[in-house]
Design a protein around this motif. Sequence first.
Motif, PDB file in Angstrom:
ATOM      1  N   UNK A  98      47.730  39.375  38.655  1.00 36.43           N
ATOM      2  CA  UNK A  98      47.663  40.821  38.860  1.00 36.43           C
ATOM      3  C   UNK A  98      46.765  41.140  40.062  1.00 36.43           C
ATOM      4  N   UNK A  99      47.170  40.639  41.244  1.00 36.30           N
ATOM      5  CA  UNK A  99      46.467  40.927  42.491  1.00 36.30           C
ATOM      6  C   UNK A  99      47.493  41.364  43.528  1.00 36.30           C
ATOM      7  N   UNK A 100      46.988  41.963  44.614  1.00 34.40           N
ATOM      8  CA  UNK A 100      47.829  42.305  45.763  1.00 34.40           C
ATOM      9  C   UNK A 100      47.246  41.570  46.960  1.00 34.40           C
ATOM     10  N   UNK A 101      47.992  40.595  47.492  1.00 30.27           N
ATOM     11  CA  UNK A 101      47.503  39.749  48.576  1.00 30.27           C
ATOM     12  C   UNK A 101      48.529  39.767  49.698  1.00 30.27           C
ATOM     13  N   UNK A 102      48.125  40.234  50.874  1.00 31.99           N
ATOM     14  CA  UNK A 102      49.029  40.298  52.020  1.00 31.99           C
ATOM     15  C   UNK A 102      49.493  38.899  52.408  1.00 31.99           C
ATOM     16  N   UNK A 103      50.636  38.831  53.065  1.00 33.36           N
ATOM     17  CA  UNK A 103      51.278  37.549  53.325  1.00 33.36           C
ATOM     18  C   UNK A 103      50.494  36.660  54.281  1.00 33.36           C
ATOM     19  N   UNK A 104      49.662  37.252  55.151  1.00 39.95           N
ATOM     20  CA  UNK A 104      48.951  36.426  56.129  1.00 39.95           C
ATOM     21  C   UNK A 104      47.492  36.180  55.783  1.00 39.95           C
ATOM     22  N   UNK A 105      47.084  36.504  54.573  1.00 43.19           N
ATOM     23  CA  UNK A 105      45.706  36.245  54.146  1.00 43.19           C
ATOM     24  C   UNK A 105      45.454  34.741  54.071  1.00 43.19           C
ATOM     25  N   UNK A 106      44.282  34.315  54.531  1.00 42.41           N
ATOM     26  CA  UNK A 106      43.892  32.907  54.476  1.00 42.41           C
ATOM     27  C   UNK A 106      42.799  32.730  53.422  1.00 42.41           C
ATOM     28  N   UNK A 107      43.080  31.862  52.461  1.00 44.63           N
ATOM     29  CA  UNK A 107      42.157  31.643  51.348  1.00 44.63           C
ATOM     30  C   UNK A 107      41.809  30.163  51.302  1.00 44.63           C
ATOM     31  N   UNK A 108      40.523  29.844  51.391  1.00 42.27           N
ATOM     32  CA  UNK A 108      40.094  28.453  51.474  1.00 42.27           C
ATOM     33  C   UNK A 108      39.835  27.868  50.086  1.00 42.27           C
TER      34      UNK A 108
END
Length: 212
Positions: A98-108
């Motif tokens: 249940x999150x909203x994460x844009x397609x180009x977000x970078x998560x390490x």
Amino acid sequence: MKPLICIGGGGHARVLIDAVKHSHGQILGVVDCQKEIQGSQIFGVPVIGDDDCLARYLPGEVELINGIGSVGNPSRRKEIYLRLKKYGYTFASVMHPNTVIATDVKIDEGAQVMAGAILQPNVVVGCNVILNTRSSIDHDCIIHDHAHVAPGVILSGGVVIGEGVHLGVGAVVAQNITIGKDATIGAGAVVLKDVPECSVAWGVPAEVRKYQ
């Protein structure tokens, strides 16, 4: 996804375990030094013992979840992450469905995005970061390693959060602000100007009150 082991069995760990279960991940067990909870279960996941139990699993067999929160002693969470990385373990990133994460977000590696969080385009999230419940991260923000963005925090566009920063519940940071490494922002603060590293700021508008 490899089978998971959660480090810690407190409140933050319970939130993570619930998020993983919503994502249908497999958690083998929880390790915690509190003897009173060893042998019990958290949402059906057994507490298998203390950190020594990790020796049963080779680093290539499992991934870890850092269930240590950052309230009280933020450095402990970072220390555990770095120590176990030296032994060759990797940390799974946890993202509640249940999150909203844009397609180009970078998560390490090892970052954790809790229920209701919103991450807008071109956001960068470092290692071992917590983006807690209902936090809102607008476009072009950079959140460096080991930072904790507490529930309800709002970051406007272009904000830079330094390594190890703790942003208290409900804090608001205006656009293009930089908060320096290891700074602490109090709950409900409204940050309208840059905050230097290793400082503490709170209030509306937030002011630096003392140095750590």
